[in-house]
Scaffold this active site. Structure first.
Site, PDB file in Angstrom:
ATOM      1  N   TYR A   1       0.813  -1.234   0.000  1.00  0.00           N
ATOM      2  CA  TYR A   1       0.000   0.000   0.000  1.00  0.00           C
ATOM      3  C   TYR A   1       0.842   1.279   0.000  1.00  0.00           C
ATOM      4  CZ  TYR A   1      -0.441  -0.363   5.270  1.00  0.00           C
ATOM      5  OH  TYR A   1      -0.263  -0.470   6.612  1.00  0.00           O
ATOM      6  N   GLU A   2       0.179   2.380  -0.247  1.00  0.00           N
ATOM      7  CA  GLU A   2       0.844   3.681  -0.472  1.00  0.00           C
ATOM      8  C   GLU A   2       1.796   3.616  -1.657  1.00  0.00           C
ATOM      9  OE1 GLU A   2      -0.433   6.053   0.998  1.00  0.00           O
ATOM     10  OE2 GLU A   2      -1.368   5.017   2.664  1.00  0.00           O
TER      11      GLU A   2
END
Lengths: 592, 592
Positions: free
Chosen positions: A434-435
């Site tokens: 994620y990110e």
């Protein structure tokens, strides 16, 4: 059952001996005396080991549940979240103007690491709120700041980031969520967002969603994306909560880990939304959150590695299995503990040397971040933006791998959920994704950050290393075990940069095919630099016959291990990078 | 939903072009014509993709359950197991004397890979039975063989291995389970065994446990361990099932993966047991099972990597995200598929080049195994016993890592259980642990196998490589892209062996501290050898203008990638090994 003890000694070493924060001329730093920070670290440590960590397994086992449109967090999360709030931890480094405590990021980073270690799933509720409040600080109007910041900084309300849609994550230009302008300056948002961490829950009175959407007839693709504030409950002019907004939770995702955090499908159905920042400049606003979030995710890699390591060490000391090869160490016991065996020591030292290097690295990054935030040092900003993808990508890759190594120490017992080692790996796994997946971090590093401002920041980075080596070249012990190896690593990294410059322009594939290796290579050089600095300090201490010599001797041994066993990775990565892209690009889709 | 297609083309290439099995003078090989093996591979492929793989997620989600002392497997497993049985797959390479089909291991290995890919948890029920029957073949009396083998080879009854106890796994000398001699030549076993895969279930009429236990007053430690046959139901003299034996399932473990396989705590309470082999020679008998099991576990590393790769490729072809850097490849689509991006190709090629190299490696090992089994070639046995820890340790480490890379291609969708990529990683994780952790494999390799028979087998292994390089040195294309790199890898490996010989005697820690790196190093050299051989064959085919040139061209490209990007690992490992054990051993338990 796993345990967690905050590594406050090592954190104090980094803050006050490595970075000497109280001596830095950065506004706010002079207050950060060892006594002051020690009070913070002890207090945060207690909360994390005694209250939050025992709930880690509960969160994993119970998970979140959606009932009649309402999300419930696992048992005990609410009470624990109240304690996080009442301790003021969510706002530790936030603006005092809105109720924050204004502590520098370099100190807050240590407490964030503890939260990431003790209970990553729970920590994300206030962690994401922090990112959202930063975006409002940077891009909100005064009225928006007044409305949202005090409640978000106290975590009376929490925040989220809404980027991903079912058909797009990395490529947000494909986004379909629409924001139709209403007559009153607000917008009506419709669409579906997925993978929304902390998208709904029962921990806070309101949830402030920051949502990316397209205003009709705007520029195509990523340039037509705007950022909006979309509260779960609308806010009356007196600040009280009003009507429920037009948004709902479609479902909670079943995930590999971080079960205690509700990952929601969010449906927006004409929800009232307020533009944050300028129309069509949503990505810029989002990146404020994103860069901060990326540093935070890198910290998760470190945090999970730390807690997994602690438990692996205690298992290795307790578990009796086999005999030391040169003769029993504990002849009266039925067998020697695992920790006497060279390969177990090797494994644990891999973890320890990574973790302590990574802690120094994230802390140094936080200090650079403070230099920009507190004294507008654009050079510091340039370096921290160069380091951000490395912190995110490298620390989460290796951090994950270290949780696997820690699990391995347990043998079969590591594979059984009962012992909790599996959860560390399953929770740590998300941080690589994620990110922005780690492949995206590598592209960001090589495609944007490396050449930014004509490569000025990359050059500054190399200079820091070269100068450090030059300044300390007369210290023979440091030289042999550390600087010589750092020099090799740094030269490899420079050679890779040169390769990209020379080949990447003619053939951008050559740069892209080597980006992942470059990110790792740079990670090792950063940790090698950190270890060289920590070793120097430790050697000086020992020369002065300090009292707690064992701490510094262990530092040096741990650092030596890093230089001996991890640093040679740079040559592998360089080798791979220099093999170019010809073979890779010769493969058509059909060849796979 | 994930899918699985058996890689029958590649398997046929390995069997008939790389190994040319039908031309080998090994008994039984001449029947293995391409037509014959293709019928087997097609049939097994169908069963695995159509019947077994669709149950993979079912097994993961539902798991096994223990109700009133009875273990139930997930929905559909019973019917699928019946199909495995009725196809004769469990006995494909077993002795025809007891109902097996007597197919060489090299061919059976391909079908085993398919089972390991499609549904590892389900495949373990007959896989473990195979190991148990091998131990009975090797060590059983004629009466034991008559009683057990036909039913085990047909999988009417299944088998297990009972080694681990709560306080000991690696160090079996600490074992507490006791076998008291009864008056009638049988024994009464009491004790607790844990982590017993397929320990109980509803798939077969009887379960034949092979249990390690100590006969009172025997030699201490590992030398006093004997192996016993302990059936769940006693067997009447007419072969029918009699009374329930004194053993029961204490519980089923909650595991990280392979949920479809019941991992049991087994309690033995005076269970009737029959000695298998000689008293106190249990470890020798157990190793018959263990070595076979280790090859099988190595195959699981490959198998899970293969199925994860297949799904990653199809996702990378379908998912539209971003644009090729030098201009759109599919301008009419909203974006290009992931597979156009260099870093995605790099990731997929890492997987593909490992998998195809590993397949060749396991198949070659199986051929050596056949050479020993079928013509008592002790040199072949020496090499296969040298390779066994590498097959187990290296293929499961890298195989696991490749499932992680495959999951990474999916981005956030990989972390969601719905897409099935998480299961591949969770299932693959166990293979690094069971049948001896990979650290134990490394110790076995460096501590026992490398120097066995005065290092004769290690020398033979190096000779195979040196001779191949010498024989093909005139082929310039092969030389440059493959042999030169293989030579470097092989020299690194020899240098590491020399280092162990020179230092390991003075200081055994030096050998043990480098064992893990050595195992990996040797793995890369083995795969490098396989790739060099496959490239040679492919180049020859292309020189002869063969019809399916794309297959061979792709082989060469994939092999080149391996040599460019994986082979340089040997230099890293050598570097680490040569750093010795001083730093590692300087760390006391308290330093961690």
């Amino acid at each position: 059952m796993t345990t967690y003890t905050a590594p406050t000694n090592d954190m104090a070493f980094i803050l006050h001996e490595l970075l000497e924060i109280e001596k830095q001329e950065i506004p706010g730093y002079s207050d950060m005396t060892p006594d002051f920070t020690s009070a913070i670290l002890e207090e945060a440590g207690k909360l994390n080991s005694e209250i939050l960590h025992p709930l880690n397994t509960v969160g994993d086992t119970e998970g979140c549940r959606l009932e009649n449109g309402v999300v419930y967090t696992p048992k005990g999360f609410k009470e624990a979240f109240n304690q996080i709030r009442s301790g003021g931890w969510p706002g530790i480094d936030c603006s005092p103007k809105y109720g924050g405590q204004g502590i520098p990021a370099v100190v807050a980073m240590q407490t964030s690491e503890m939260f990431a270690s003790s209970n990553q799933a729970l920590a994300m509720y206030h962690g994401l709120t922090h990112g959202a409040q930063s975006a409002i600080i940077a891009h909100g109007t005064d009225a928006q700041k007044e409305t949202y910041l005090p409640k978000m900084i106290s975590c009376e309300w929490t925040g989220t980031m809404n980027l991903t849609e079912p058909h797009c994550g990395t490529d947000l230009g494909l986004m379909r969520t629409k924001a139709d302008p209403a007559n009153d300056g607000t917008y009506k948002i419709s669409g579906q967002k997925i993978f929304i961490s902390a998208g709904d829950h029962d921990l806070a009175d309101n949830i402030i969603h920051l949502v990316l959407a397209k205003i009709p007839n705007g520029p195509k693709g990523i340039k037509g994306v705007s950022l909006f504030i979309v509260p779960k409950y609308l806010i009356n002019s007196d600040g009280t909560l009003g009507a429920r907004n037009g948004l709902s939770v479609g479902s909670i995702e079943e995930k590999m880990g971080i079960h205690g955090n509700s990952t929601c499908v969010m449906n927006y159905d004409g929800a009232t939304a307020y533009l944050l920042g300028e129309e069509h400049k949503g990505m810029r606003a989002m990146f404020t959150m994103m860069n901060e979030a990326r540093l935070g995710v890198g910290l998760q890699g470190l945090g999970q590695a730390e807690v997994a390591y602690q438990n692996a060490v205690s298992y290795a000391k307790d578990r009796l299995q086999g005999r030391n090869i040169t003769g029993a160490v504990y002849p009266k016991k039925t067998a020697d503990p695992l920790i006497v065996h060279p390969d177990i020591k090797r494994n644990l030292l891999s973890q320890k040397s990574f973790i302590e290097g990574a802690r120094a690295f994230t802390s140094w990054s936080a200090m650079l971040f403070d230099k920009y935030e507190r004294e507008h040092d654009h050079d510091a900003d340039g370096i921290v933006s160069l380091l951000t993808p490395v912190v995110k990508g490298f620390l989460t890759d290796i951090g994950y791998d270290m949780t696997i190594q820690a699990q391995q120490i347990y043998g079969g017992h590591g594979y059984i959920e009962e012992h909790g080692m599996s959860q560390f790996t399953r929770d740590a796994r998300i941080a690589m994704i994620y990110e922005g997946t780690n492949a995206i971090q590598a592209l960001d590093l090589v495609g944007r950050k490396l050449g930014k401002d004509n490569g000025k920041h990359a050059l500054s980075f190399f200079e820091i290393i070269t100068n450090f080596i030059k300044e300390n070249k007369d210290h023979s012990e440091l030289n042999e075990a550390f600087l010589d190896k750092l020099k090799v690593g740094s030269k490899d990294l420079q050679a890779a940069s040169m390769y990209f410059m020379q080949n990447g322009i003619k053939n951008p594939y050559d740069a892209l095919a080597g980006s992942y290796d470059f990110m790792h290579m740079m990670g090792h050089v950063c940790l090698g630099l950190m270890w060289s600095k920590m070793a120097k300090i430790s050697l000086l201490k020992l020369e002065k016959n300090c009292s707690n010599s064992e701490f510094y001797e262990t530092k040096i041994k741990t650092g030596k291990f890093y230089m001996e066993r991890w640093m040679p990775m740079t040559s592998l990565h360089l080798n791979r990078i220099q093999s170019g892209s010809e073979t890779i690009m010769s493969m058509t889709a059909e060849n796979f």
